[in-house]
Design an enzyme around this catalytic site. Structure first.
Site, PDB file in Angstrom:
ATOM      1  N   HIS A  68      -0.970 -20.006  37.066  1.00 37.05           N
ATOM      2  CA  HIS A  68       0.483 -20.230  36.999  1.00 37.05           C
ATOM      3  C   HIS A  68       0.943 -20.644  38.403  1.00 37.05           C
ATOM      4  O   HIS A  68       0.522 -20.040  39.389  1.00 37.05           O
ATOM      5  CB  HIS A  68       1.202 -18.959  36.548  1.00 37.05           C
ATOM      6  N   CYS A 102       2.830 -15.765  31.085  1.00 30.46           N
ATOM      7  CA  CYS A 102       1.852 -16.683  31.690  1.00 30.46           C
ATOM      8  C   CYS A 102       1.092 -16.129  32.894  1.00 30.46           C
ATOM      9  O   CYS A 102      -0.128 -16.003  32.858  1.00 30.46           O
ATOM     10  CB  CYS A 102       2.558 -17.968  32.105  1.00 30.46           C
TER      11      CYS A 102
END
Lengths: 384, 95
Positions: free
Chosen positions: A105, A51
């Site tokens: 993120h 991510c």
């Protein structure tokens, strides 16, 4: 001539298991409808299948070797260079930029602030249910409402909730296929193998007593994981459907670019692997499509709904006509210059090597050239 | 221009064999980096030594390789890297 709005939809962990990518099993009518009005890239790849590095890469338009973010533990502006981001560039060009949910993120990789205030005009919004993202849930039951105290949370124009278990009904276990190649390939170097340790830590997977690192998951359990993944995709599809339907309701479909992407793919048993964390195509290939009003589809007429909500539970779903498609290989890194170009902003120049000292440049190609459709240019309706 | 239809990716590893942090190694633990180039015809990956202090990959220190041909092996199950050794890919296609 007015600037176009931009709606960037970033999905977590979504591989292209979608009807518009040829998947016959998955029910994704709303995303398919978006694709039918969009230019869809069949072969788009993330730069790193995890991510934070992937998101920082495509949001800054730099490769992980430039952001120097390969894990979750540093903030690129401090660690590598003060690189601009997609929303920052738009903000600096007069746009009001807003973040809902997971765009960057969370954590130190976005300075515990989703890169605010650099990237955003107002503080990023997070639904309070997000804290349950890594709550103690079973691998094959990630969508049980009973585990989530707050199922829905509203903010003006925003609708966020967890994926309800009912979507599993769309995928009866007896119809669940397995990965076509569920074995670890004999010639795969051990360094290339992802042992999916996070999946192994889930309570129900632990109970299987799998051998580490290569022990396969029992076939019945593989079917349940795949069922839950596809159920999540259909749930996501309904959320995208509601969001796009709101564009129609607010008469914004004729003035809003919609970009739909995922941060990376996900292995569902291919090569004996689960989750992401590798260089295989199943973990790096992502859905990527752009709706540009008047360019990828005709402008909707007054009162016309371009994105009416479609219920995936409808027993008879009409086949959606595929939209325009590109088969060339492209990189997620291209998102930044492409959105800039489509919105009429100046496309940042190519980065020098090295580029740590350069705030704004691009390492990826602009994909705008793919939006020049000869047939449209010859069509007087479109020209008008 | 061959560079116009290429997609690169990379993934770090802490060791040559799978271990508890192979999926998500912290920067300080990264010892190997797998660099991939893809075209419409193939994926070629080299896993090379990586220094997390100066962020440098050493392409002379090849730990392993992968080569898959899309036409004959679209699912990437048959690694042809060892069959291809000694036949370098064009330098213009390297990252």
């Amino acid at each position: 001539t007015a600037p176009l709005n931009v709606l960037l939809i970033i999905v977590d962990d979504l591989r292209p298991s979608l009807g518009c990518y040829g998947d016959k099993l998955v029910r994704s009518p709303n995303i398919d409808q978006l694709a039918s009005h969009s230019l869809l890239f069949q072969n788009a790849f993330a730069q790193q299948a995890v991510c934070a590095p992937s998101r920082v890469s495509f949001l800054t338009g730099r490769r992980p070797d430039t952001t120097r973010l390969y894990d979750f533990h540093s903030y690129w502006r401090v660690h590598a260079g003060n690189f601009s981001t997609i929303p920052q560039y738009f903000k600096e060009n007069g746009y009001v930029t807003m973040s809902v949910g997971k765009v960057f993120h969370p954590g130190i990789s976005s300075n515990y602030s989703d890169d605010s205030p650099y990237s955003w005009s107002i503080p990023p919004y997070h639904p309070s249910s997000e804290k349950y993202e890594n709550a103690k849930v079973r691998m094959r039951d990630p969508a049980s409402p009973s585990l989530v105290p707050l199922l829905k949370e509203r903010q003006p124009g925003v609708f966020v909730c967890f994926s309800p278990k009912e979507f599993q009904k769309l995928y009866p276990l007896e119809n669940m296929t397995l990965a076509p190649d569920p074995q670890v390939p004999a010639g795969l170097p051990s360094v290339a193998y992802n042992p999916w340790m996070d999946i192994r830590q889930r309570e129900d997977v632990q109970a299987l007593n799998l051998s580490v690192p290569y022990g396969p998951i029992p076939v019945d359990f593989q079917r349940k994981i795949r069922q839950s993944y596809f159920a999540s995709v259909s749930y996501l599809d309904t959320q995208v459907g509601h969001l796009l339907s709101a564009l129609d309701d607010f008469q914004l479909a004729n003035s809003t670019i919609v970009a739909f992407v995922s941060d990376h793919g996900w292995a569902l048993g291919e090569h004996g692997e689960w989750a992401k964390y590798s260089n295989f195509d199943v973990t790096t290939r992502v859905p990527l499509m752009f709706y540009v009003p008047g360019k990828t589809a005709p402008l909707p007429e007054a009162g016309e709904k371009l994105f009416p909500y479609i219920d995936p539970f409808d027993s008879v779903l009409e086949l959606t006509e595929p939209g325009r498609q590109v088969t060339d290989l492209v990189e997620l890194l291209s998102l930044s210059p492409t959105l800039s170009g489509l919105a009429g902003l100046q496309v940042p120049p190519r980065c020098p090597i090295p580029s740590f000292h350069v705030e704004r440049c691009r390492e990826g190609q602009s994909l705008v050239k793919h939006f020049r459709f000869q047939d449209l240019e010859e069509d007087p309706y479109f020209r008008g | 221009n061959p560079r116009e239809s290429i997609a690169y990716s990379q993934y770090p590893r802490p060791a040559d064999s799978p271990q508890w942090n192979s999926d998500k190694p912290s920067l300080k633990d990264i010892k190997v980096m797998g660099y991939s180039i893809r075209t419409i015809d193939y994926r070629y990956t080299v896993w090379v030594g990586f220094n997390p202090h100066d962020f440098l990959a050493n392409f002379s220190d090849v730990h392993a390789g992968e080569l898959y041909f899309v036409g004959s092996d679209p699912l990437q199950d048959h690694n042809m890297y060892n069959d291809s050794q000694g036949r370098d890919l064009p330098r213009s296609l390297m990252p």
